[in-house]
Design a protein around this motif. Structure first.
Motif, short mmCIF file in Angstrom:
data_model
loop_
_atom_site.label_atom_id
_atom_site.label_comp_id
_atom_site.label_asym_id
_atom_site.label_seq_id
_atom_site.Cartn_x
_atom_site.Cartn_y
_atom_site.Cartn_z
N UNK A 1 0.71 -1.13 0.01
CA UNK A 1 0.07 -0.11 -0.04
C UNK A 1 0.78 1.12 0.16
N UNK A 2 2.02 1.21 0.77
CA UNK A 2 2.69 2.42 0.78
C UNK A 2 3.44 2.62 -0.73
N UNK A 3 3.76 1.58 -1.32
CA UNK A 3 4.40 1.62 -2.50
C UNK A 3 3.37 2.23 -3.66
N UNK A 4 2.02 1.88 -3.45
CA UNK A 4 1.11 2.33 -4.21
C UNK A 4 0.99 3.90 -3.92
N UNK A 5 1.12 4.30 -2.78
CA UNK A 5 0.84 5.63 -2.55
C UNK A 5 1.96 6.54 -3.17
N UNK A 6 3.12 5.89 -3.06
CA UNK A 6 4.36 6.78 -3.75
C UNK A 6 4.28 6.54 -5.29
N UNK A 7 3.76 5.66 -5.59
CA UNK A 7 3.35 5.35 -6.86
C UNK A 7 2.50 6.26 -7.76
N UNK A 8 1.70 7.02 -6.75
CA UNK A 8 1.04 7.96 -7.42
C UNK A 8 1.97 9.20 -7.80
N UNK A 9 2.92 9.28 -7.00
CA UNK A 9 3.60 10.68 -7.29
C UNK A 9 4.61 10.39 -8.52
N UNK A 10 5.04 9.23 -8.67
CA UNK A 10 5.92 9.10 -9.78
C UNK A 10 5.09 8.39 -11.39
N UNK A 11 3.96 7.93 -11.16
CA UNK A 11 3.32 7.35 -12.32
C UNK A 11 1.85 8.00 -12.60
N UNK A 12 1.52 8.18 -13.70
CA UNK A 12 0.30 8.55 -14.13
C UNK A 12 -0.39 7.42 -14.45
N UNK A 13 -1.07 6.53 -13.64
CA UNK A 13 -1.92 5.30 -13.91
C UNK A 13 -3.14 5.49 -13.19
N UNK A 14 -3.85 4.59 -13.86
CA UNK A 14 -5.27 4.46 -13.03
C UNK A 14 -5.09 3.63 -11.81
N UNK A 15 -6.02 3.87 -10.84
CA UNK A 15 -5.76 3.35 -9.52
C UNK A 15 -5.57 1.85 -9.50
#
Length: 330
Positions: free
Chosen positions: A186-200
């Motif tokens: 879940x932490x990786x997904x949260x920080x992935x929001x910052x570096x990638x523009x993907x759907x959830x």
């Protein structure tokens, strides 16, 4: 700001995979070299959170100090305002933390652009939190059902009881490990929001895949990053701890230790402000390190650094390629 951007881009541009320790160390270095940017970015949410925590501390203190069964409406209003400020401060803080990760991982080179991009992901942050909570609840219920099925078998004798004991031990260990894994993913997904523009959905799937494929490494990173932040948090929180101990000792001597001493309002306010300011220091280090770790996993499992190099070389080749009108002369 320009110098910061140039030095930052030089530090992270086309950087290859690193060890866990190097990633955490880089998080500390980025924080140290970019203090002005971090301070300006997190100042607003830190002020809002400090005011909110102070209002909640004061409101709660005076609500429960009242001798009547009906609390004073004024202190209830103060409590409500404090909670509203905390909610607003957390939202702004999460957005700006993502913006800092976006800036320091090289996704963008301007903090205003990073904040604007992160604001567009507020609902994704909320949806991610709700999805993460749902996954946690479903996991706990699943393990609880397994334990409930095995528990009656303990009353029996022989091999069924032994199997039930082993199964219950596995369910307890499995639930703990599952929660740890879900927390890291879940932490990786949260920080992935910052570096990638993907759907959830894609982002959550990718983050769980990253964590699963590098399970031991991810657990090691989570442990070491938490340990590093905890070691830094100790000296930061030591002054307020000393002040609290001195107050309790002085109050105990003054009262003859005949009654339980509670923290006064002024010390609660000071603790709230101090803890919020400490998080302003500790938060960016942890967040940037996690953002860098996400990119590291992306490099290792998707070869994103190689793809970026190839794209960079192709762009340079196109710039150096002679115009079409001159090719016949070559």
């Amino acid at each position: 700001m320009t110098d910061t951007k140039l030095s930052l881009q030089h530090e992270i541009h086309f950087q290859g995979p690193q060890s866990v320790g190097d990633i955490i160390g880089q998080g500390f270095r980025i924080f140290r070299r970019n203090l002005p940017v971090i301070f300006r970015t997190l100042l607003l949410p830190t002020i809002i959170l400090s005011l909110g925590r102070v209002a909640v501390s004061i409101g709660t203190s005076y609500i429960f100090k009242g001798k009547t069964l009906v609390p004073n409406p004024a202190w209830i209003a103060v409590e409500g305002i404090g909670i509203a400020l905390l909610v607003a401060g957390v939202i702004i803080l999460y957005v700006r933390q993502l913006a800092l990760v976006r800036l320091f991982t090289g996704v963008t080179d301007d903090i205003k652009e990073a904040i604007a991009a992160s604001k567009k992901k507020i609902w994704q942050i909320v949806a991610l939190f709700l999805a993460w909570m749902a996954i946690m609840v479903v996991t706990l219920i699943t393990w609880a059902l397994i334990a409930a099925f095995l528990a009656p078998m303990l009353k029996t004798s022989g091999s069924p009881a032994i199997l039930a004991s082993v199964g219950l031990a596995i369910s307890v260990i499995g639930s703990v490990l599952s929660l740890i894994f879900i927390g890291l993913a879940g932490s990786l997904a949260y920080y992935g929001l910052a570096v990638e523009d993907l759907d959830l959905g894609t982002l959550i799937s990718k983050s769980f895949s990253f964590a699963l494929n590098s399970l031991l490494r991810t657990i090691g990173f989570g442990f070491l990053s938490t340990l590093a932040i905890s070691i830094l948090a100790y000296p930061l929180n030591l002054p307020i701890f000393i002040i609290s101990i001195i107050y309790f000792l002085a109050a105990g001597v003054a009262s003859g230790a005949s009654e339980t001493t509670q923290l006064p309002v002024w010390l609660q306010v000071l603790s709230a402000i101090w803890e919020t300011l400490s998080q302003m220091v500790l938060g960016p280090i942890c967040h940037v390190a996690y953002g860098l770790y996400y990119l590291d996993l992306k490099m290792r499992q998707e070869g994103s650094d190689l793809l970026k190099r190839m794209k960079y070389l192709e762009q340079n080749d196109r710039r150096e390629e002679p115009p079409l009108s001159n090719r016949a002369l070559i």
